[in-house]
Design an enzyme around this catalytic site. Structure first.
Site, PDB file in Angstrom:
ATOM      1  CE1 TYR A 124      -2.717  -3.220   0.735  1.00  0.00           C
ATOM      2  CE2 TYR A 124      -4.646  -1.062   0.846  1.00  0.00           C
ATOM      3  CZ  TYR A 124      -4.190  -2.471   0.706  1.00  0.00           C
ATOM      4  OH  TYR A 124      -5.351  -3.274   0.723  1.00  0.00           O
ATOM      5  CG  ASP A 173      -0.973 -20.371   4.196  1.00  0.00           C
ATOM      6  OD1 ASP A 173      -0.705 -19.609   4.689  1.00  0.00           O
ATOM      7  OD2 ASP A 173      -0.571 -20.951   3.184  1.00  0.00           O
ATOM      8  CG  ASP A 181      -7.598  -4.369   2.324  1.00  0.00           C
ATOM      9  OD1 ASP A 181      -9.048  -4.406   3.031  1.00  0.00           O
ATOM     10  OD2 ASP A 181      -7.507  -4.144   0.929  1.00  0.00           O
ATOM     11  CE  LYS A 211       1.804 -17.997   1.775  1.00  0.00           C
ATOM     12  NZ  LYS A 211       1.816 -19.535   1.704  1.00  0.00           N
TER      13      LYS A 211
END
Ligand code: NAP
Length: 425
Positions: free
Chosen positions: A161, A288, A312, A231
């Site tokens: 972002y 995940d 998000d 992740k």
């Protein structure tokens, strides 16, 4: 501070909120504060005024008043100023410390950058907080939606972002490709032909201050666990590093009896860990897998802290478990400042139809009230929304999943909440 405003007025009948101690997040909130509000684009035009009405009713019912300072951005900014994000708007939010906004549209692929991201970055609202809790009567696809009581802390200024990216076909993207291939030696992944390239910065400063906010929140609100979500197995030096810095905060900055840094959940069963009584456990999980645990083992999670993009995705998914985006609130926090805003966007196809659910923006106002120290007004808002929904009065998004509910327009639904505020207070 005293900015000169060009096309908006500071309401004369209100009193500005003052900062007592910025580092300690301490404000002096009068009984009639000036609060800037952006109604927003798309369904913002429906839910913005509805939320304003409900929040004002709750303030009045608890012996206070709000002097709203209407400010403009997005479509309304272009109409009034010929600008997407006028200085008046940024300055009003900066000066008055507590503000609320509806959603703003961001074009996909081309056009201007996100105004939401620009506002968060310009005023350093570095943590986006989204509480996800169940309200009685809300239809949910889950068997036990009431098990969801989670608060996500999403880093709000960095990650993809940050907006460091280059468009295909430009001279800049070719310079970056050349640098990455020739200087850095990554020549086997870029292929020939058109390419877009983006950069994902994650800093120690940004990661640690976000994790600190999450741990402080857990300590203050009697929560037993903070889960860092990244992740890191794939993005080792960005998301993996976020987790490492987060664990450093847990290990180095708090007494052992308050905060316990758990061993890596990849290798050790977390259920068997001996956590000191009353300590907040800080653990890490891969993003995940977290998305499935959130659904299958909902009640095991409490406070979550994560980089921007994970936050998000994950908070929208969590919102779905307790009834969808129409009900999911949020707020952006900096040091001694808050900008409340719903999780949802401007849903253009539902705009201007007196149809959208204003609950998310109304409950975002509850977060704003809590931050102002108006907990009684915040609880009243929550209770009145719950009472309205559980009595079967709902907007279209919930009605389509319920038997025998009464479908109300945005305005009528807000009026029903105001009636309940009056009854409950
Ligand atoms: P969205 O505006 O959140 O809407 C997606 C869908 O969620 C809607 O079509 C609707 O579902 C449901 N929904 C969202 N808010 C609702 C409400 N208040 N009441 C009832 N249903 C609601 O997401 P999007 O369509 O992906 O994004 C639209 C624009 O918003 C984009 O320009 C995006 O960049 C922007 N956006 C802004 C913000 C922000 O301002 N902070 C956040 C996210 C997205 P149904 O169609 O099933 O009724």
């Amino acid at each position: 501070m005293g900015y000169d405003y060009d096309k908006v007025e500071v309401p004369a009948d209100g009193t500005p909120i003052q900062v007592v101690d910025e580092d300690a997040d301490e404000l002096d909130v009068p009984e009639n504060p000036i609060v800037p509000i952006i109604h927003g684009d798309g369904i913002g035009k429906d839910v913005g005024p509805a939320a304003q009405k409900v929040l004002e009713a709750a303030a009045n019912a608890t012996g206070r008043d709000i002097s709203w300072m209407r400010v403009y951005a997005g479509e309304s900014g272009r109409e009034k100023y010929d600008e997407n994000l006028p200085d008046d708007t940024v300055n009003a939010i900066d000066e008055h410390r507590v503000a609320i906004k509806g959603p703003l549209t961001t074009p996909v692929g081309a056009g201007f950058r996100s105004l939401n991201v620009a506002l968060r970055q310009t005023l350093d609202f570095y943590s986006n907080v989204r509480p996800t809790y169940y309200l009685d009567g809300v239809p949910s696809p889950m068997k036990a939606p009431e098990e969801m009581d989670m608060v996500t802390f999403r880093e709000n200024t960095e990650d993809v972002y940050a907006g460091i990216e280059w468009e295909e076909g430009t001279e800049e993207v070719e310079q970056v490709r050349e640098f990455v291939e020739d200087e850095m030696g990554f020549d086997d992944v870029m292929h020939d032909g058109p390419i877009g390239i983006g950069i994902k910065p994650i800093t120690e400063f940004g990661s640690k201050r976000l994790v600190r906010k999450a741990i402080d929140y857990a300590l203050e609100h009697d929560r037993d666990k903070v889960t860092l979500v990244g992740k890191g197995n794939i993005m080792k030096f960005t998301e993996g590093q976020f987790t490492e810095w987060g664990m450093e905060v847990a290990e180095e900055e708090y007494p052992d009896e308050d905060v316990f840094a758990a061993p890596d959940s990849l290798w050790e069963e977390q259920d068997d860990i001996d956590v000191p009584e009353n300590a907040v456990m800080v653990e890490s999980r891969l993003a995940d897998a977290m998305l499935q645990w959130m659904q299958l083992r909902t009640d095991e999670f409490s406070v979550l802290a994560m980089p921007n993009l994970n936050g998000d995705y994950l908070s929208d998914a969590a919102g779905a478990q307790i009834g969808g985006l129409g009900i999911a609130p949020g707020a952006n926090f900096g040091d001694a400042r808050v900008l409340a805003e719903p999780v949802h966007g401007s849903a253009p196809k539902r705009a201007g139809q007196n149809k959208a659910n204003p609950s998310a923006m109304i409950l975002s106002g509850r977060l704003m009230f809590d931050y102002m120290g108006w907990k009684d007004a915040g609880d009243l808002v929550r209770d009145a929304v719950e009472e309205t929904i559980s009595s079967g009065k709902v907007t279209y998004d919930l009605e389509r999943h319920l038997d025998d509910a009464e479908k109300l327009g945005t305005d009528e639904y807000a009026e029903a909440i105001v009636d309940n505020i009056e009854t409950l207070s």
